[in-house]
Design a protein around this motif. Structure first.
Motif, PDB file in Angstrom:
ATOM      1  N   UNK A   1       0.813  -1.221   0.000  1.00  0.00           N
ATOM      2  CA  UNK A   1       0.000   0.000   0.000  1.00  0.00           C
ATOM      3  C   UNK A   1       0.849   1.275   0.000  1.00  0.00           C
ATOM      4  N   UNK A   2       2.160   1.125   0.199  1.00  0.00           N
ATOM      5  CA  UNK A   2       2.985   2.339   0.253  1.00  0.00           C
ATOM      6  C   UNK A   2       2.988   3.082  -1.079  1.00  0.00           C
ATOM      7  N   UNK A   3       2.605   2.383  -2.140  1.00  0.00           N
ATOM      8  CA  UNK A   3       2.543   3.031  -3.458  1.00  0.00           C
ATOM      9  C   UNK A   3       1.492   4.142  -3.483  1.00  0.00           C
ATOM     10  N   UNK A   4       0.471   4.015  -2.632  1.00  0.00           N
ATOM     11  CA  UNK A   4      -0.561   5.054  -2.554  1.00  0.00           C
ATOM     12  C   UNK A   4       0.058   6.372  -2.114  1.00  0.00           C
ATOM     13  N   UNK A   5       0.878   6.285  -1.100  1.00  0.00           N
ATOM     14  CA  UNK A   5       1.559   7.473  -0.587  1.00  0.00           C
ATOM     15  C   UNK A   5       2.419   8.095  -1.688  1.00  0.00           C
ATOM     16  N   UNK A   6       3.176   7.254  -2.376  1.00  0.00           N
ATOM     17  CA  UNK A   6       4.058   7.759  -3.440  1.00  0.00           C
ATOM     18  C   UNK A   6       3.277   8.375  -4.586  1.00  0.00           C
TER      19      UNK A   6
END
Lengths: 421, 421
Positions: A354-359
């Motif tokens: 889910x860290x891709x959402x932040x990016x």
């Protein structure tokens, strides 16, 4: 004989990844042994996000072979399970567990029954190669339990007899399934082209596409293609061998442009062959087509491929981005065209990493509503968005092969009863 | 010279049919002359339901060539119009109209300008081969006006330079477009395989499918296929020649089973080649796929083909039923799955030969609502109906080639001004 003494249960638990072919397997030259009409190449997906976990147990108290898939008992009568069990039992070795005081010798395995419990950490019905992960895990965990000395390449020929593409799940990274020459299929095995660390900036985003259509199973679909498609044989004989060489070179050199071009072309050609089958097979739907158009438009706009797409025997898109940066730009595009349906949670719409959402700068539903049409959109005033056409996305990466899980807490069967926990 | 005297207008009006290929044309070996990479076979559709009407006029008062399509003036600058005009003018003969006192000699045509008005009796944008009917009608009506002695075969080579498939609209019935050998393309012409009376129990039902997608034009689509599809060349060289012979035999013997099998297989293979193009081209959508599945399921259930389907460069289905009886059973199935949207009129939902409604027992919206799932439906409880996914149906049949309309009331240009009426 030691196996007669007491009611012990001996177990092994393993986890195996799924894989997605970038040069496609479609068509068998031998239905029983599952030998392909052409070579194929796949990437192994990170088992943290997409994998099967399988516990196999043996006990003198078991009166027959039994299996539970995702908690539900299923029949082991199918020829494919029987092939795998038979092949592994033939190769079983002596096993000794001093702590438990168990001794099983080579010859005992023929008379001992096994219990198998398998669980996928992703929806089985979503068309995400669950049988590939499952049969790879079955072969791998049984081999561990039965002290089979064969290496992963040799085990891959056993997993292959469960589900062709399962053989490619015995390795991490980039994997080739070789044709083989001998009649018994023992040399039609998987080989690792490169490990998961070789080219580790690739990011995979899977779009699980909503579908009401009942799909043709890949087993019957490829049989009908072999029998009726006049393009399939040309593809297998004339086109795939060249693409295999080009793909090996692209992977070796981490050449994303060539990798993407070949991946997309080969996915499209596989679906072309399905369409050339009589009756025709449609695995992609309008949503799949829209995802392809989105990627093609963007790639053309940028002048070089940003993202590759590939589709298996279903409407789901597997998108491979060159790196985290392009992956976050891709996610913006995907969530612009396919926003979550109103009232849903973003965190259950993007699974996996889910860290891709932040990016991507997308941390709330408001951020998604505020997304603008991508730069490459021609007519920005009449752009249509398709909320609800994608069920969810999974962000993942290329991952490692099967692993043994030694923590008994992860076992799916009880070490006392050998039944599902 | 007679042409200088007075402000007369001389006109000719003709009507030409559309056609639909049953062995597909896809790919040019010469872009300028429009020479195909393989032969094709089509059926000509009844001009009463689908045709272009074209009036061509000449007058010494016209100061330039002009054209109106469906009442709107369009440019004649395109190379394709210019090719047709040039080729027809080269072949023009002496014309004398004693009643009007007009004499035009061969050499005059180079200096005389023409007005052209063309009108399609079906929606131009619906993807129903309007350019085929249009260019066939242009060549035919100009030939009549200019007293061109060439026969329809020779005229077909001129229409071909406007739009490849237009050459097949110069004849009724069953038509083959031959490859030809000579460099100038003069022998790449249409020939009639059988007239419209040869096999006159076939019934054609067209489903005009709603589409929001902007489609790839067939001109650019086939160029990209020639450049990028590795399956296209195999198809053109190895597969189509055999299918052409089989199709000629099936048509000759009115062998519906073979005709249907070949028609469906060749439509699917054409779309397979589109999908094998880079970037891939999708002409069929989910509705097209559902129509194919409906037909395939029914044909399999009956054991012999009842209906053939074929799709051109768009989502519309052209369905060919063996006779009136199967056509009315087909219509029941089509209207079951694709009923008219609520509040619409049945008579504007089924165009063309409406008598088929009576034969199908469908005379009101109530009759359609009351339709039961077809016998071959597997799970009758969960059947889905798709109101609104088809815009309308057209029921028609195989029809005749171009005809001259002698009634001046049917002319699209005024005989006094040479301008649209």
């Amino acid at each position: 004989m030691a196996v007669e003494k007491g009611q012990w249960v001996l177990m092994a638990t393993a986890r195996s990844p799924t894989n997605i072919a970038v040069i496609k397997y479609w068509g068998k030259r031998d239905e029983a042994l599952i030998l392909p009409i052409n070579e194929s190449i796949s990437i192994t997906l990170d088992p943290d996000h997409l994998s099967a976990t399988t516990t196999v147990a043996v006990s003198p108290s078991f009166d027959r072979d039994r299996m539970w898939l995702n908690g539900k008992e299923i029949s082991l009568d199918g020829g494919r399970f029987q092939s795998c069990l038979r092949e592994i039992r033939r190769r079983a070795g002596d096993v000794e567990d001093e702590r438990k005081g168990i001794q099983i010798s080579k010859g005992d395995w023929e008379r001992l029954h096994v219990h198998i419990a398998s669980y996928n950490n992703f929806p089985t019905a979503a068309g995400l190669a669950s049988s590939a992960a499952g049969f790879a895990c079955l072969a791998f965990s049984l081999a561990k339990l039965m002290n089979v000395k064969e290496d992963c390449g040799e085990l891959s020929a056993i997993a292959r007899q469960g589900s062709g593409s399962a053989c490619r799940s015995l390795f991490g990274g980039f994997v080739k399934w070789t044709m083989g020459n001998v009649a018994d299929g023992s040399d039609s095995i998987a080989v690792q082209l490169a490990s998961e660390t070789h080219w580790d900036d690739l990011v995979v985003i899977i779009a699980v596409v909503s579908s009401r259509q009942k799909e043709t199973s890949s087993t019957s679909g490829m049989r009908e293609s072999v029998e009726t498609s006049s393009l399939l044989h040309h593809r297998a004989k004339e086109i795939v061998p060249k693409r295999i060489l080009q793909m090996e070179e692209a992977i070796g050199g981490c050449d994303f442009a060539t990798f993407a071009k070949l991946t997309c072309a080969d996915s499209n050609q596989f679906h072309a062959v399905c369409l050339d089958t009589c009756p025709p097979i449609f695995y992609m739907n309008d949503t799949s087509h829209r995802i392809i158009n989105l990627v093609e438009r963007w790639n053309r706009f940028e002048g070089t491929p940003q993202v590759a797409y590939t589709f298996d025997a279903g409407p789901n898109a597997v998108l491979i981005a060159q790196n985290r940066k392009t992956a976050s730009l891709l996610l913006q595009r995907l969530l612009f065209y396919f926003p979550p349906p109103p009232g849903s949670e973003l965190t259950s719409y993007l699974l996996g990493d889910k860290s891709i959402l932040h990016e991507s700068g997308l941390q709330s539903m408001k951020d998604i509503e505020a997304l603008q049409p991508p730069l490459e959109t021609k007519d920005k005033t009449s752009v249509q968005r398709y909320a609800g056409d994608v069920s969810y996305f999974i962000c993942t990466k290329i991952g490692r092969g099967p692993t043994l899980l030694t923590d008994e807490g992860q076992a799916l069967l009880s070490s006392e009863t050998g039944l599902p926990k």
